[in-house]
Write an enzyme that holds these catalytic residues in place. Structure first.
Site, PDB file in Angstrom:
ATOM      1  N   GLU A 177      -2.988  -4.310   1.331  1.00 40.80           N
ATOM      2  CA  GLU A 177      -3.859  -3.784   0.493  1.00 40.80           C
ATOM      3  C   GLU A 177      -4.885  -5.157   0.402  1.00 40.80           C
ATOM      4  OE1 GLU A 177      -2.653  -2.868  -3.351  1.00 40.80           O
ATOM      5  OE2 GLU A 177      -4.468  -1.888  -3.935  1.00 40.80           O
ATOM      6  N   LYS A 219      -3.528  -0.113   2.969  1.00 35.93           N
ATOM      7  CA  LYS A 219      -4.049   0.705   1.536  1.00 35.93           C
ATOM      8  C   LYS A 219      -5.440   0.082   1.491  1.00 35.93           C
ATOM      9  CE  LYS A 219      -3.044   1.105  -3.360  1.00 35.93           C
ATOM     10  NZ  LYS A 219      -1.949   1.406  -4.041  1.00 35.93           N
ATOM     11  N   SER A 261      -7.719   3.670  -6.035  1.00 33.20           N
ATOM     12  CA  SER A 261      -8.581   4.626  -6.787  1.00 33.20           C
ATOM     13  C   SER A 261      -9.550   3.226  -7.282  1.00 33.20           C
ATOM     14  CB  SER A 261      -8.090   5.327  -7.671  1.00 33.20           C
ATOM     15  OG  SER A 261      -7.206   4.745  -8.653  1.00 33.20           O
TER      16      SER A 261
HETATM   17  P1  13P Z   1      -5.533   1.861  -8.555  1.00 33.48           P
HETATM   18  O1  13P Z   1      -5.550   3.311  -7.907  1.00 33.48           O
HETATM   19  O2  13P Z   1      -5.589   1.939 -10.213  1.00 33.48           O
HETATM   20  O3  13P Z   1      -6.720   1.161  -8.280  1.00 33.48           O
HETATM   21  O4  13P Z   1      -4.486   1.203  -8.319  1.00 33.48           O
HETATM   22  C1  13P Z   1      -3.808   0.822  -6.854  1.00 33.48           C
HETATM   23  C2  13P Z   1      -2.980  -0.159  -6.932  1.00 33.48           C
HETATM   24  O5  13P Z   1      -1.858   0.056  -6.459  1.00 33.48           O
HETATM   25  C3  13P Z   1      -3.592  -1.456  -7.005  1.00 33.48           C
HETATM   26  O6  13P Z   1      -2.869  -2.549  -6.494  1.00 33.48           O
END
Ligand code: 13P
Length: 340
Positions: A177, A219, A261
């Site tokens: 991510e 991600k 998100s």
């Molecule tokens: P958000 O969808 O609130 O951005 O969180 C996703 C997430 O796992 C952040 O590491």
């Protein structure tokens, strides 16, 4: 390293019409979320809240995997079954956040690097025994004056790759991510440029570290106008720019891309995903891995009150359902009418 186990986990997570629930808020993040709704952030309250989410009836129709935090994977659902076993029993793959958080990057003011590689091999072995079959590591890239620097992009790409290699060795599917933050007054053009640089650096490093892209899920953050930018790009523009960057950088061999998100409104997160998933001929399936955009209405409804658990579950079920439709390009704003 068990390739077929990694491939099976990836295929299950990317099941058509399902996505991931990120419920891996660290204790510090959970403190902030609970404070906002006036609930004391104790281990018992955090367990009760996660229990509410995971025991929502039929949630497995829309959710293929749940990302847990270290505290949560050691806790149990009402009735005493450990959360990881409870989720697996519903056909939901349990996952675990393994990074140690983003810390200031030395000599690079305003930039972060994610920590947590030391001892990771041993922690992964422990998490595997506890039932985790996938993991998550979040890097954060900030857009600002003269940043991100190459130093920051390379440091984070290096850490993500070493994490991903250790996961694959342990037969735990890595979710990588690299989040480009929404904060700032930058334009969507600048966000597109930075997202492309970030993903290029990430995939270069993955190759360097011998990570198999067939056994990784990205991600991704969407390409958006900065939160304080004078012009907010519309849904179609966000979808087009995001998919363009992904097509340029993410190998077709990869089993899927899920989105975070990142502070968008619940409806924006759904609409953006829907517009992208509706595009034809994408090389990988797209879905969601939302925390805030799935949980916000449930948290607001719950506010720590036992008598509100059922209503909060209905709110969570609705957002999961809407995003599941969006992951197939089948969502429509009229489906939200009458909903909070
Ligand atoms: P958000 O969808 O609130 O951005 O969180 C996703 C997430 O796992 C952040 O590491």
């Amino acid at each position: 390293m068990n390739h077929s186990m990694l491939a099976n986990t990836a295929a299950t997570l990317m099941t058509t019409g399902k996505g991931l629930l990120a419920a891996d808020e660290s204790s510090a993040t959970a403190d902030r979320r609970f404070k906002a709704i006036g609930v004391e952030s104790t281990a018992a309250n955090r367990r009760a809240y996660r229990n509410l989410l995971f025991t929502t009836p039929n949630i497995e129709r829309f959710i293929s995997g749940v990302i847990l935090f270290d505290e949560t994977i050691r806790q149990a659902a009402d009735g005493g079954v450990p959360f990881a076993d409870y989720l697996a029993g519903k056909g939901i793959v349990p996952g675990i956040k393994v990074d140690g958080g983003a810390k200031d990057l030395a000599l690079c003011p305003g930039e972060k690097v994610t920590e947590g590689l030391d001892g990771l091999r041993e922690r992964l072995a422990d998490y595997f025994k506890l039932g985790a079959r996938f993991a998550k590591w979040r890097a954060v890239i900030t857009i600002g004056r003269n940043i991100p620097t190459r130093t920051c992009l390379e440091a984070n790409a290096h850490a993500l790759s070493r994490y991903a290699a250790l996961c694959q060795e342990a037969s735990i599917l890595p979710i990588i991510e690299p989040e480009v933050l929404l904060d700032g007054d930058h334009t969507i053009e600048r966000c597109e440029e930075v997202t492309e640089m970030t993903l290029r650096a990430t995939y270069r490093a993955l190759a360097m570290h011998r990570v198999s892209v067939e056994h990784v899920i990205l991600k991704a953050s969407m390409v958006l106008s900065g939160k304080d930018c004078a012009r907010t790009a519309g849904v179609e523009e966000v979808a087009e720019r995001t998919v363009r960057v992904l097509k340029r950088t993410v190998p077709a061999a990869q089993p899927g891309v899920v989105f975070l998100s990142g502070g968008q409104s619940d409806l924006d997160a759904t609409a953006h995903l829907n517009a992208m998933a509706a595009m034809k001929g994408l090389p990988w399936p797209l879905s969601f891995s939302y925390s805030r955009a799935l949980q916000n209405p449930a948290l607001e409804t719950w506010k720590g009150r036992a008598e509100q658990v059922r209503s909060a579950q209905i709110a969570f079920h609705h957002r999961a359902h809407m995003n599941a439709l969006a992951s197939m390009g089948k969502w429509h704003p009229e489906l939200e009418v009458g909903r909070g």
